[in-house]
Motif scaffolding. Structure first.
Motif, PDB file in Angstrom:
ATOM      1  N   HIS A  47      -0.752   4.146 -16.367  1.00 55.38           N
ATOM      2  CA  HIS A  47      -1.157   3.475 -15.126  1.00 55.38           C
ATOM      3  C   HIS A  47      -0.969   4.426 -13.942  1.00 55.38           C
ATOM      4  N   LEU A  49      -0.297   4.824 -10.301  1.00 54.72           N
ATOM      5  CA  LEU A  49       0.281   4.008  -9.233  1.00 54.72           C
ATOM      6  C   LEU A  49       0.055   4.615  -7.851  1.00 54.72           C
ATOM      7  N   SER A  50       0.118   5.953  -7.780  1.00 56.20           N
ATOM      8  CA  SER A  50      -0.076   6.641  -6.506  1.00 56.20           C
ATOM      9  C   SER A  50      -0.646   8.029  -6.759  1.00 56.20           C
ATOM     10  N   THR A  52      -3.594   5.276  -5.724  1.00 56.13           N
ATOM     11  CA  THR A  52      -4.125   4.201  -6.560  1.00 56.13           C
ATOM     12  C   THR A  52      -5.527   4.575  -7.039  1.00 56.13           C
TER      13      THR A  52
END
Length: 144
Positions: A47, A49-50, A52
């Motif tokens: 995933h 996350l940053s 996004t």
């Protein structure tokens, strides 16, 4: 050893110097074709996350906070040594050792990642303790 690579290595060792993950010469290389590797089993989730995934629509400003989470499945675990990150250029560049201690079983967290202007297709590969692999490519574009 180039100055940019040295800065990246110093930053990975915990110094307060902002890391330069990719040299200007590496950034200027042409993109590699997509990597067709796929696993029959899905393996751990990856995933972003940053920044996004929505942030990737437009060019970003360096430095960037790179944060990626790994989510094991089927009771498996992930070891830091089972994570690989490559810049998909011709030829490709293995960034795993440059990320150093930013890689953990939980993911990748590099709060200050300096990149020169350009397009950066990053291939992230994670293998869990069951031997299942997940490969994902995130492309970051850094504004001039």
């Amino acid at each position: 050893m180039s100055a940019s690579l040295l800065l990246g290595l110093v930053a990975a060792s915990g110094s307060s110097v902002e890391p330069t993950l990719v040299t200007a010469e590496e950034a200027a290389r042409p993109d590699a074709p997509p990597d067709p590797r796929r696993s029959l089993f899905p393996g751990p989730a990856i995933h972003l996350l940053s920044p996004t995934p929505r942030d990737l629509i437009r060019p970003l400003t360096s430095p960037v906070h790179l944060k990626i989470a790994f989510e094991p499945t089927n009771g498996a675990s992930i070891a830091s040594s089972a994570v690989a990150v490559r810049l998909m250029k011709q030829p490709s560049v293995d960034l795993t050792s440059r990320l150093g201690r930013s890689i953990s079983p939980a993911g990748i967290d590099l709060p200050i990642m300096k990149l020169p202007p350009g397009r950066f297709p990053l291939l992230i590969s994670v293998v869990d303790s069951n031997g299942d692999r997940r490969v994902t490519i995130y492309t970051l574009t850094i504004a001039k």
